[in-house]
Design a protein around this motif. Structure first.
Motif, PDB file in Angstrom:
ATOM      1  N   PHE A  78     -39.977  -0.406  33.770  1.00  9.62           N
ATOM      2  CA  PHE A  78     -41.391  -0.295  33.449  1.00  9.62           C
ATOM      3  C   PHE A  78     -42.037   0.718  34.386  1.00  9.62           C
ATOM      4  N   ARG A  79     -42.952   1.495  33.835  1.00  7.27           N
ATOM      5  CA  ARG A  79     -43.707   2.435  34.651  1.00  7.27           C
ATOM      6  C   ARG A  79     -45.182   2.274  34.325  1.00  7.27           C
ATOM      7  N   ASP A  80     -45.961   1.941  35.334  1.00  7.85           N
ATOM      8  CA  ASP A  80     -47.393   1.716  35.148  1.00  7.85           C
ATOM      9  C   ASP A  80     -48.094   3.048  34.938  1.00  7.85           C
ATOM     10  N   PRO A  81     -48.700   3.259  33.767  1.00  9.76           N
ATOM     11  CA  PRO A  81     -49.354   4.545  33.490  1.00  9.76           C
ATOM     12  C   PRO A  81     -50.640   4.755  34.276  1.00  9.76           C
ATOM     13  N   TYR A  82     -51.104   3.692  34.955  1.00  8.15           N
ATOM     14  CA  TYR A  82     -52.392   3.796  35.641  1.00  8.15           C
ATOM     15  C   TYR A  82     -52.254   4.004  37.148  1.00  8.15           C
ATOM     16  N   THR A  83     -51.032   4.136  37.629  1.00  7.32           N
ATOM     17  CA  THR A  83     -50.833   4.423  39.047  1.00  7.32           C
ATOM     18  C   THR A  83     -50.407   5.872  39.231  1.00  7.32           C
ATOM     19  N   GLU A  84     -50.740   6.417  40.384  1.00  3.54           N
ATOM     20  CA  GLU A  84     -50.422   7.821  40.648  1.00  3.54           C
ATOM     21  C   GLU A  84     -48.922   8.044  40.808  1.00  3.54           C
ATOM     22  N   GLU A  85     -48.247   7.080  41.456  1.00  2.00           N
ATOM     23  CA  GLU A  85     -46.818   7.269  41.701  1.00  2.00           C
ATOM     24  C   GLU A  85     -46.024   7.255  40.403  1.00  2.00           C
ATOM     25  N   ARG A  86     -46.403   6.368  39.466  1.00  3.81           N
ATOM     26  CA  ARG A  86     -45.723   6.245  38.177  1.00  3.81           C
ATOM     27  C   ARG A  86     -44.204   6.123  38.351  1.00  3.81           C
ATOM     28  N   GLU A  87     -43.802   5.278  39.303  1.00  8.42           N
ATOM     29  CA  GLU A  87     -42.379   5.065  39.537  1.00  8.42           C
ATOM     30  C   GLU A  87     -41.862   3.975  38.601  1.00  8.42           C
ATOM     31  N   TRP A  88     -40.606   4.108  38.190  1.00  8.31           N
ATOM     32  CA  TRP A  88     -39.995   3.110  37.320  1.00  8.31           C
ATOM     33  C   TRP A  88     -39.593   1.894  38.138  1.00  8.31           C
ATOM     34  N   GLU A  89     -39.878   0.727  37.616  1.00  7.57           N
ATOM     35  CA  GLU A  89     -39.528  -0.528  38.271  1.00  7.57           C
ATOM     36  C   GLU A  89     -38.705  -1.395  37.331  1.00  7.57           C
ATOM     37  N   LYS A  90     -37.801  -2.175  37.918  1.00  8.39           N
ATOM     38  CA  LYS A  90     -36.996  -3.089  37.108  1.00  8.39           C
ATOM     39  C   LYS A  90     -37.853  -4.256  36.628  1.00  8.39           C
ATOM     40  N   ILE A  91     -37.645  -4.663  35.390  1.00 10.64           N
ATOM     41  CA  ILE A  91     -38.291  -5.862  34.870  1.00 10.64           C
ATOM     42  C   ILE A  91     -37.237  -6.701  34.156  1.00 10.64           C
ATOM     43  N   THR A  92     -37.397  -8.004  34.217  1.00 13.40           N
ATOM     44  CA  THR A  92     -36.465  -8.908  33.546  1.00 13.40           C
ATOM     45  C   THR A  92     -37.146  -9.531  32.333  1.00 13.40           C
ATOM     46  N   TYR A  93     -36.339 -10.052  31.441  1.00 15.81           N
ATOM     47  CA  TYR A  93     -36.871 -10.705  30.249  1.00 15.81           C
ATOM     48  C   TYR A  93     -37.690 -11.933  30.645  1.00 15.81           C
ATOM     49  N   ILE A  94     -38.861 -12.063  30.038  1.00  8.36           N
ATOM     50  CA  ILE A  94     -39.715 -13.224  30.226  1.00  8.36           C
ATOM     51  C   ILE A  94     -40.061 -13.772  28.854  1.00  8.36           C
ATOM     52  N   ASN A  95     -39.849 -15.052  28.666  1.00  7.44           N
ATOM     53  CA  ASN A  95     -40.183 -15.675  27.395  1.00  7.44           C
ATOM     54  C   ASN A  95     -41.696 -15.766  27.268  1.00  7.44           C
ATOM     55  N   SER A  96     -42.286 -14.922  26.437  1.00 10.37           N
ATOM     56  CA  SER A  96     -43.735 -14.839  26.314  1.00 10.37           C
ATOM     57  C   SER A  96     -44.129 -14.556  24.871  1.00 10.37           C
ATOM     58  N   SER A  97     -45.330 -14.986  24.518  1.00  9.21           N
ATOM     59  CA  SER A  97     -45.837 -14.719  23.164  1.00  9.21           C
ATOM     60  C   SER A  97     -46.109 -13.236  22.947  1.00  9.21           C
ATOM     61  N   ARG A  98     -46.113 -12.480  24.044  1.00  7.53           N
ATOM     62  CA  ARG A  98     -46.348 -11.037  23.947  1.00  7.53           C
ATOM     63  C   ARG A  98     -45.072 -10.272  23.616  1.00  7.53           C
ATOM     64  N   ASN A  99     -43.965 -10.960  23.543  1.00 11.43           N
ATOM     65  CA  ASN A  99     -42.694 -10.284  23.311  1.00 11.43           C
ATOM     66  C   ASN A  99     -42.469  -9.945  21.842  1.00 11.43           C
ATOM     67  N   GLU A 100     -41.676  -8.931  21.629  1.00 17.24           N
ATOM     68  CA  GLU A 100     -41.212  -8.539  20.301  1.00 17.24           C
ATOM     69  C   GLU A 100     -39.702  -8.361  20.383  1.00 17.24           C
ATOM     70  N   PRO A 101     -38.974  -8.569  19.266  1.00 15.16           N
ATOM     71  CA  PRO A 101     -39.414  -9.094  17.970  1.00 15.16           C
ATOM     72  C   PRO A 101     -39.714 -10.599  18.047  1.00 15.16           C
ATOM     73  N   LYS A 102     -40.086 -11.186  16.944  1.00 13.89           N
ATOM     74  CA  LYS A 102     -40.502 -12.582  16.945  1.00 13.89           C
ATOM     75  C   LYS A 102     -39.386 -13.529  17.374  1.00 13.89           C
ATOM     76  N   ASN A 103     -38.146 -13.179  17.081  1.00 17.00           N
ATOM     77  CA  ASN A 103     -37.007 -14.040  17.448  1.00 17.00           C
ATOM     78  C   ASN A 103     -36.389 -13.611  18.778  1.00 17.00           C
ATOM     79  N   HIS A 104     -37.215 -13.093  19.680  1.00 14.47           N
ATOM     80  CA  HIS A 104     -36.706 -12.580  20.962  1.00 14.47           C
ATOM     81  C   HIS A 104     -35.995 -13.659  21.768  1.00 14.47           C
TER      82      HIS A 104
END
Length: 301
Positions: free
Chosen positions: A35-61
Motif C-alpha cells: 500500500f502507498r498512501d497518496p496523501y503523504t510526501e514520501e509515498r513509500e510502499w508498505e506491507k499490508i496483510t489481509y483483514i476480514n472487512s466489509s470494505r474488501n472485494e470481491p464479496k467472497n473474499h
C-alpha cells in the motif's frame, strides 16, 4: 492505491501456494499486499496483510482467504513447504473469522493449522489475549501440538524447551485479595506475616494455573520423549525465562496455590518450597470466587 476498497486477488490467492512450493530452499515468505498512501510526501510502499472487512472485494473474499490457508495446511502436511518456513501475513487476528466450537465441535481449520503450520508461528498464536489468530481453546492448542506429525521437531530439545516454556508462561494467571471484610483482612494479614508479597495498597496477589490448563500441560508433556525432558538443564527453567520464578527484590515471597506448585514440580520445574507462600485454594474463603478454577469438571458439576 486510489481506491477505498481493499481487493483480494483471486488469481494471486490461487497461485500463491504452488508458487511458494516452486522454491524448495525457501526460508522466508510474506503473503499480503503493498500500500502507498497518496496523501503523504514520501509515498513509500508498505506491507499490508489481509483483514476480514466489509470494505474488501470481491464479496467472497473470506472464502478465498480461507481456501488459501487450507492449501497452506496441505503444503505443510505434505512437506511441500519446509516446517521451519518463516511465514508472515497469515494467522493475524480476525483474518479467519472462525466460529469457535460451531455446532459443539472445535474448529477443524484452526486444528489443522495448529497441527501443520510451522511450530514457531503456531506458538505465537496460542490464545493469550484477544489478538490471537486461532479460535481453539488453550487446552485444544496443547492437544494439537502434542499430536503434530513432525515428531522429529518435538524430539529436538530446544524446540521442546521453547514450546513447553511458552505453554507454561502463557497460563500463569493471578488473583487479588483486598483488605475489606474480616475474612479478607485475615487472609491478607496472614500472608504478610508469613513473608508473602503485597502491593503498595496492601493487596495480596496470588498466582495459579487452573486445573484444566495444568492437565493440558501434563498431556502435552507426555508426548515428549523422557530423554528430551531430562536433557533440559534445570537452570534453564528458572528466573530468566518466567518472572514468577524470580526471587522478589524486596525479599518477600510469591504467593502460589499449592496444586500449581506441585504440578510445576511434577512437570520438571526446579522450584523450592522455601521460596513461596503456598495456599490451599479450596480452603481459602477469601478466594471463593476462584474456586471453580481449581475443581475438576465432575467436581464442579
Amino acid at each position: 492505491e486510489d481506491s477505498d476498497k481493499d481487493t483480494l486477488s483471486v488469481g494471486t490467492a490461487t497461485r500463491s501456494v504452488p508458487f511458494l512450493i516452486s522454491f524448495p530452499k525457501l526460508k522466508r515468505a510474506f503473503i499480503g499486499g503493498f500500500f502507498r498512501d497518496p496523501y503523504t510526501e514520501e509515498r513509500e510502499w508498505e506491507k499490508i496483510t489481509y483483514i476480514n472487512s466489509s470494505r474488501n472485494e470481491p464479496k467472497n473474499h473470506l472464502a478465498i482467504f480461507r481456501g488459501l490457508v487450507d492449501h497452506l495446511c496441505g503444503a505443510f502436511q505434505s512437506r511441500s513447504l519446509i516446517l521451519n518456513l518463516q511465514l508472515q501475513g497469515v494467522l493475524e487476528h480476525g483474518q479467519l473469522a472462525c466460529d469457535e466450537e460451531e455446532d459443539g465441535h472445535r474448529c477443524m481449520r484452526c486444528w489443522n493449522i495448529a497441527t501443520s503450520f510451522p511450530l514457531e508461528l503456531v506458538l505465537k498464536r496460542i490464545p493469550k489475549s484477544y489478538n490471537s489468530g486461532l479460535c481453539l481453546k488453550y487446552s485444544e492448542c496443547i492437544e494439537a501440538l502434542a499430536t503434530r506429525h513432525d515428531k522429529p521437531f518435538l524430539l529436538q530439545p530446544q524446540a521442546v524447551f521453547k514450546c513447553f516454556l511458552a505453554m507454561t508462561k502463557a497460563r500463569i494467571a493471578s488473583g487479588r485479595v483486598d483488605s475489606g471484610n474480616s475474612i479478607d483482612n485475615h487472609f491478607v494479614a496472614r500472608v504478610k506475616s508469613q513473608g508473602g508479597r503485597y502491593s503498595r495498597s496492601g493487596s495480596v496477589y496470588f498466582h495459579f494455573i487452573s486445573v484444566k490448563d495444568m492437565e493440558a500441560l501434563k498431556k502435552f508433556s507426555t508426548a515428549i520423549d523422557p530423554s528430551v525432558m531430562t536433557s533440559i538443564l534445570k537452570s534453564d527453567l528458572l528466573s530468566a525465562k518466567i518472572p514468577l520464578f524470580e526471587a522478589a527484590k524486596d525479599g518477600r515471597k510469591h504467593v502460589l496455590v499449592r496444586p500449581t506448585f506441585e504440578g510445576l514440580v511434577e512437570l520438571g520445574f526446579d522450584l523450592a518450597l522455601k521460596d513461596y507462600i503456598l495456599i490451599d485454594p479450596l480452603k481459602e474463603a477469601a478466594i471463593q470466587s476462584y474456586h471453580h478454577l481449581f475443581r475438576f469438571e465432575e467436581e464442579a458439576s
